[in-house]
Structures are given as structure tokens and as C-alpha cells.
Design a protein around this motif. Structure first.
Motif, PDB file in Angstrom:
ATOM      1  N   GLY A  29       0.776  -1.236   0.000  1.00  0.00           N
ATOM      2  CA  GLY A  29       0.000   0.000   0.000  1.00  0.00           C
ATOM      3  C   GLY A  29       0.805   1.284   0.000  1.00  0.00           C
ATOM      4  O   GLY A  29       0.245   2.372   0.099  1.00  0.00           O
ATOM      5  N   HIS A  30       2.127   1.193  -0.132  1.00  0.00           N
ATOM      6  CA  HIS A  30       2.939   2.411  -0.158  1.00  0.00           C
ATOM      7  C   HIS A  30       2.954   3.011  -1.566  1.00  0.00           C
ATOM      8  O   HIS A  30       3.017   2.269  -2.557  1.00  0.00           O
ATOM      9  N   GLU A  31       2.949   4.341  -1.654  1.00  0.00           N
ATOM     10  CA  GLU A  31       3.289   4.972  -2.934  1.00  0.00           C
ATOM     11  C   GLU A  31       4.814   4.915  -3.065  1.00  0.00           C
ATOM     12  O   GLU A  31       5.532   5.339  -2.151  1.00  0.00           O
ATOM     13  N   VAL A  32       5.293   4.380  -4.186  1.00  0.00           N
ATOM     14  CA  VAL A  32       6.737   4.245  -4.392  1.00  0.00           C
ATOM     15  C   VAL A  32       7.148   5.077  -5.598  1.00  0.00           C
ATOM     16  O   VAL A  32       6.525   5.004  -6.655  1.00  0.00           O
ATOM     17  N   VAL A  33       8.200   5.868  -5.437  1.00  0.00           N
ATOM     18  CA  VAL A  33       8.804   6.566  -6.567  1.00  0.00           C
ATOM     19  C   VAL A  33      10.163   5.923  -6.805  1.00  0.00           C
ATOM     20  O   VAL A  33      11.045   5.966  -5.949  1.00  0.00           O
ATOM     21  N   LEU A  34      10.281   5.268  -7.969  1.00  0.00           N
ATOM     22  CA  LEU A  34      11.520   4.561  -8.314  1.00  0.00           C
ATOM     23  C   LEU A  34      12.285   5.460  -9.280  1.00  0.00           C
ATOM     24  O   LEU A  34      11.780   5.796 -10.359  1.00  0.00           O
ATOM     25  N   THR A  35      13.473   5.858  -8.891  1.00  0.00           N
ATOM     26  CA  THR A  35      14.198   6.810  -9.724  1.00  0.00           C
ATOM     27  C   THR A  35      15.679   6.433  -9.772  1.00  0.00           C
ATOM     28  O   THR A  35      16.085   5.428  -9.178  1.00  0.00           O
ATOM     29  N   ARG A  36      16.479   7.192 -10.522  1.00  0.00           N
ATOM     30  CA  ARG A  36      17.880   6.789 -10.720  1.00  0.00           C
ATOM     31  C   ARG A  36      18.770   8.011 -10.917  1.00  0.00           C
ATOM     32  O   ARG A  36      18.307   9.094 -11.244  1.00  0.00           O
ATOM     33  N   GLU A  37      20.064   7.779 -10.728  1.00  0.00           N
ATOM     34  CA  GLU A  37      21.057   8.807 -11.035  1.00  0.00           C
ATOM     35  C   GLU A  37      22.184   8.214 -11.878  1.00  0.00           C
ATOM     36  O   GLU A  37      22.508   7.031 -11.693  1.00  0.00           O
ATOM     37  N   PRO A  38      22.837   8.980 -12.761  1.00  0.00           N
ATOM     38  CA  PRO A  38      22.388  10.315 -13.108  1.00  0.00           C
ATOM     39  C   PRO A  38      21.071  10.214 -13.870  1.00  0.00           C
ATOM     40  O   PRO A  38      20.907   9.328 -14.693  1.00  0.00           O
ATOM     41  N   GLY A  39      20.145  11.120 -13.568  1.00  0.00           N
ATOM     42  CA  GLY A  39      18.853  11.120 -14.242  1.00  0.00           C
ATOM     43  C   GLY A  39      17.740  11.415 -13.264  1.00  0.00           C
ATOM     44  O   GLY A  39      17.946  12.047 -12.233  1.00  0.00           O
ATOM     45  N   GLY A  40      16.539  10.979 -13.621  1.00  0.00           N
ATOM     46  CA  GLY A  40      15.408  11.115 -12.711  1.00  0.00           C
ATOM     47  C   GLY A  40      14.650  12.426 -12.824  1.00  0.00           C
ATOM     48  O   GLY A  40      13.684  12.639 -12.092  1.00  0.00           O
ATOM     49  N   ALA A  41      15.075  13.303 -13.727  1.00  0.00           N
ATOM     50  CA  ALA A  41      14.361  14.561 -14.021  1.00  0.00           C
ATOM     51  C   ALA A  41      14.817  14.972 -15.434  1.00  0.00           C
ATOM     52  O   ALA A  41      15.898  14.552 -15.865  1.00  0.00           O
ATOM     53  N   PRO A  42      14.026  15.755 -16.147  1.00  0.00           N
ATOM     54  CA  PRO A  42      14.382  16.024 -17.559  1.00  0.00           C
ATOM     55  C   PRO A  42      15.791  16.597 -17.754  1.00  0.00           C
ATOM     56  O   PRO A  42      16.569  16.096 -18.583  1.00  0.00           O
ATOM     57  N   GLU A  43      16.166  17.598 -16.966  1.00  0.00           N
ATOM     58  CA  GLU A  43      17.501  18.196 -17.132  1.00  0.00           C
ATOM     59  C   GLU A  43      18.592  17.181 -16.771  1.00  0.00           C
ATOM     60  O   GLU A  43      19.664  17.131 -17.378  1.00  0.00           O
ATOM     61  N   ALA A  44      18.304  16.378 -15.748  1.00  0.00           N
ATOM     62  CA  ALA A  44      19.284  15.391 -15.296  1.00  0.00           C
ATOM     63  C   ALA A  44      19.461  14.282 -16.339  1.00  0.00           C
ATOM     64  O   ALA A  44      20.572  13.781 -16.553  1.00  0.00           O
ATOM     65  N   GLU A  45      18.373  13.890 -17.005  1.00  0.00           N
ATOM     66  CA  GLU A  45      18.488  12.865 -18.048  1.00  0.00           C
ATOM     67  C   GLU A  45      19.306  13.399 -19.232  1.00  0.00           C
ATOM     68  O   GLU A  45      20.047  12.654 -19.879  1.00  0.00           O
ATOM     69  N   ALA A  46      19.165  14.709 -19.522  1.00  0.00           N
ATOM     70  CA  ALA A  46      19.966  15.301 -20.609  1.00  0.00           C
ATOM     71  C   ALA A  46      21.452  15.233 -20.251  1.00  0.00           C
ATOM     72  O   ALA A  46      22.300  14.898 -21.091  1.00  0.00           O
ATOM     73  N   LEU A  47      21.787  15.516 -18.988  1.00  0.00           N
ATOM     74  CA  LEU A  47      23.191  15.431 -18.558  1.00  0.00           C
ATOM     75  C   LEU A  47      23.675  13.985 -18.551  1.00  0.00           C
ATOM     76  O   LEU A  47      24.835  13.699 -18.847  1.00  0.00           O
ATOM     77  N   ASN A  68      26.581  16.412  -9.973  1.00  0.00           N
ATOM     78  CA  ASN A  68      25.882  17.217  -8.959  1.00  0.00           C
ATOM     79  C   ASN A  68      24.913  18.222  -9.579  1.00  0.00           C
ATOM     80  O   ASN A  68      23.889  18.543  -8.963  1.00  0.00           O
ATOM     81  N   ALA A  69      25.205  18.680 -10.791  1.00  0.00           N
ATOM     82  CA  ALA A  69      24.227  19.539 -11.491  1.00  0.00           C
ATOM     83  C   ALA A  69      22.968  18.709 -11.781  1.00  0.00           C
ATOM     84  O   ALA A  69      21.833  19.161 -11.564  1.00  0.00           O
ATOM     85  N   ALA A  70      23.180  17.477 -12.251  1.00  0.00           N
ATOM     86  CA  ALA A  70      22.042  16.582 -12.509  1.00  0.00           C
ATOM     87  C   ALA A  70      21.298  16.293 -11.200  1.00  0.00           C
ATOM     88  O   ALA A  70      20.061  16.297 -11.140  1.00  0.00           O
ATOM     89  N   ARG A  71      22.061  16.063 -10.135  1.00  0.00           N
ATOM     90  CA  ARG A  71      21.456  15.726  -8.824  1.00  0.00           C
ATOM     91  C   ARG A  71      20.607  16.877  -8.298  1.00  0.00           C
ATOM     92  O   ARG A  71      19.539  16.660  -7.724  1.00  0.00           O
ATOM     93  N   ASP A  72      21.070  18.102  -8.512  1.00  0.00           N
ATOM     94  CA  ASP A  72      20.317  19.264  -8.032  1.00  0.00           C
ATOM     95  C   ASP A  72      18.926  19.300  -8.671  1.00  0.00           C
ATOM     96  O   ASP A  72      17.913  19.494  -7.988  1.00  0.00           O
ATOM     97  N   ALA A  73      18.869  19.055 -10.002  1.00  0.00           N
ATOM     98  CA  ALA A  73      17.565  19.020 -10.686  1.00  0.00           C
ATOM     99  C   ALA A  73      16.729  17.854 -10.163  1.00  0.00           C
ATOM    100  O   ALA A  73      15.525  17.987  -9.906  1.00  0.00           O
ATOM    101  N   HIS A  74      17.372  16.712  -9.990  1.00  0.00           N
ATOM    102  CA  HIS A  74      16.670  15.495  -9.544  1.00  0.00           C
ATOM    103  C   HIS A  74      16.079  15.684  -8.145  1.00  0.00           C
ATOM    104  O   HIS A  74      14.919  15.342  -7.885  1.00  0.00           O
ATOM    105  N   VAL A  75      16.876  16.248  -7.246  1.00  0.00           N
ATOM    106  CA  VAL A  75      16.412  16.458  -5.865  1.00  0.00           C
ATOM    107  C   VAL A  75      15.225  17.417  -5.858  1.00  0.00           C
ATOM    108  O   VAL A  75      14.181  17.136  -5.248  1.00  0.00           O
ATOM    109  N   ARG A  76      15.378  18.539  -6.575  1.00  0.00           N
ATOM    110  CA  ARG A  76      14.330  19.567  -6.501  1.00  0.00           C
ATOM    111  C   ARG A  76      13.051  19.144  -7.224  1.00  0.00           C
ATOM    112  O   ARG A  76      11.944  19.423  -6.763  1.00  0.00           O
ATOM    113  N   GLN A  77      13.215  18.487  -8.390  1.00  0.00           N
ATOM    114  CA  GLN A  77      12.031  18.198  -9.219  1.00  0.00           C
ATOM    115  C   GLN A  77      11.358  16.866  -8.874  1.00  0.00           C
ATOM    116  O   GLN A  77      10.173  16.695  -9.104  1.00  0.00           O
TER     117      GLN A  77
END
Ligand code: Z5A
Length: 212
Positions: A29-47, A68-77
Motif C-alpha cells: 500500500g505504499h506509494e513508491v517513486v523509483l528513480t535513478r542517477e544520473p537522471g530522474g528529471a528532464p535536465e538530469a536525463e539530458a546530462l 551534482n548539477a544533474a542531482r540538483d535538478a533530480h532532488v528539486r524536481q
């Protein structure tokens, strides 16, 4: 509001196990967000595309800055909004990968970067450890090597050692999983660790039962 990261050297089986844990948590019953690095947000996937491109020649410092530029977008978005709505965030690689893969850059440079970019440490980090040659063979069986896979055994030995140093230094956050075992045994170890470290997430799993 739980943040779990999956770390380890090449071919350790993180992506395989993160999917099994996601399914087990969703079944409970948990909502799960499965994500990855580098990536996980549009700007981060471009990097990510630039970082993995084997025709590019990034220095270790450039890699650390771009990660870390990719991570910043991933964390915030992605990560912070998910944690705010009380989802469980499962992330395939996070800042420990920079500390391991870009360890030659040095903690004096990486420390302040991570202080600026990482607002919340993971609640639990599972470190999938295995001999380098086993992991590289698994990765090679998937096809053409990316820029990191192509770096050679000595580089990957240094990465593995750096991960184990982090686990030694932060045993309360990191748990080491023997990733050289058969897939089903790794899954059992993961379930048991999550149950032991974060009992409210998997309160009915005891390590005998995997995703069922
Ligand atoms: N990187 C960095 O340098 N700095 C950073 O800060 C960050 C990343 C965040 C991203 O690559 C690269 O970026 C990564 C580090 C660097 N490169 N390297 N090396 P990626 O996202 O493309 O891939 P990865 O994260 O490196 O994944 P991986 O290591 O290649 O794979 P994995 O997710 O750990 O394993 P898997 O895909 O689950 O399994 C690999 C194969 O083994 C597959 O065929 C499985 O079926 C098989 N497998 C899995 N488990 C087992 C067991 N237990 N036994 C036998 N076979 C198994």
C-alpha cells in the motif's frame, strides 16, 4: 517519507533488486517513486546522456560537477516533492556514487558540493558488493560498454574500495549486501535488511518471504 538508495559497483544487481523492493512496497500500500542517477528529471536525463557518452572525455572534476548539477535538478524536481507527499523514494545510485566513482577529486571538493545539493541523507543505503570481475562480466553480457564500464579493472577496484570505506565509516546508514549470491538470495537479504532497519515499511517480511 522514506528515502532508500541502492549503491554498488558495476553489474551488482541494483536495478534488479530495486524493482523487487518497489513491487513489495506497493503491494503493502505504499506509494513508491523509483528513480535513478544520473537522471530522474528532464535536465538530469539530458546530462546523463553526455556523461555516459563514450566519445566524450570528461575529467573526474567535470564528472563530479555534472553529476551534482544533474542531482540538483533530480532532488528539486523529483525527490523532494515525492518525500513531501510521503512517498517512499527508491533511488538507483545517489551521492555515494560520486564519492566512490569520483573519489580522486577529494572530499575537500566533494563535501561542500554535497552539502549544497543533498538536503536530506538517505534513511538507508544498501551497498551491493561483489568482486569487480564478476560485475564487469555481468555488465558485458548486456552489450556495448558505456564510458564508465569501459574504464578498466583497476579503476573499478578503486570504486569498490571507496564504497566499502564509506560503509565502514557510516554503518548506521549503509548496509552491505553480498551481491555475488544468486538473485533470490540477494532478494532475501534485501528484504531482511529493510525489515530490520525500517520495520514500519515491511512489517510482515522476515527474510524467508521475498516479494510475496
Ligand atoms: N556514476 C558516477 O560515476 N557518479 C555518480 O555520481 C553517479 C553515477 C550517480 C551510470 O550507469 C554510471 O554512472 C555508472 C556509475 C556512474 N557507471 N558505472 N559503472 P547506469 O545507470 O547505466 O548503470 P549502473 O547503475 O552502473 O548499473 P549497472 O551497475 O550496470 O547494473 P546494476 O543495476 O547494478 O545491475 P542489474 O542491471 O540489475 O544487473 C546486471 C546484470 O546482471 C543483468 O543481466 C542481471 O540479470 C544480472 N544479475 C543481477 N543480479 C544477479 C545475480 N545475483 N546473479 C547473477 N546475475 C545477476
Amino acid at each position: 517519507m522514506t528515502f532508500i538508495t541502492f549503491e554498488g559497483p558495476e553489474g551488482a544487481g541494483k536495478s534488479t533488486q530495486i524493482r523487487v523492493l518497489a513491487e513489495a512496497l506497493e503491494q503493502r500500500g505504499h506509494e513508491v517513486v523509483l528513480t535513478r542517477e544520473p537522471g530522474g528529471a528532464p535536465e538530469a536525463e539530458a546530462l546523463r546522456a553526455l556523461l555516459l557518452d563514450k566519445d566524450r572525455d570528461w575529467s573526474p572534476l567535470a564528472e563530479a560537477l555534472l553529476m551534482n548539477a544533474a542531482r540538483d535538478a533530480h532532488v528539486r524536481q523529483t525527490i523532494e516533492p515525492a518525500l513531501r507527499r510521503r512517498a517512499v523514494v527508491l533511488c538507483d545510485r545517489f551521492f555515494d556514487s560520486t564519492r566512490a566513482y569520483q573519489h580522486n577529486v577529494g572530499e575537500q571538493t566533494l563535501g561542500p558540493l554535497h552539502k549544497a545539493v543533498v538536503p536530506k541523507l538517505p534513511d538507508l543505503t544498501l551497498l551491493f558488493d561483489l568482486p569487480v570481475e564478476v560485475g564487469l562480466a555481468r555488465a558485458a553480457s548486456r552489450g556495448a560498454a558505456d564510458r564508465f564500464e569501459a574504464k578498466g579493472v583497476a579503476y573499478h577496484e578503486g570504486v569498490r574500495a571507496a564504497f566499502l570505506d564509506i560503509a565502514d565509516a557510516e554503518p548506521e546508514r549503509l548496509a552491505v549486501v553480498d551481491a555475488a549470491q544468486p538473485i533470490e538470495d540477494v532478494t532475501k537479504a534485501v528484504m531482511k535488511l529493510v525489515h530490520d532497519r525500517l520495520p514500519t515499511l515491511l512489517d510482515d517480511a522476515d527474510g524467508r518471504d521475498s516479494a510475496s
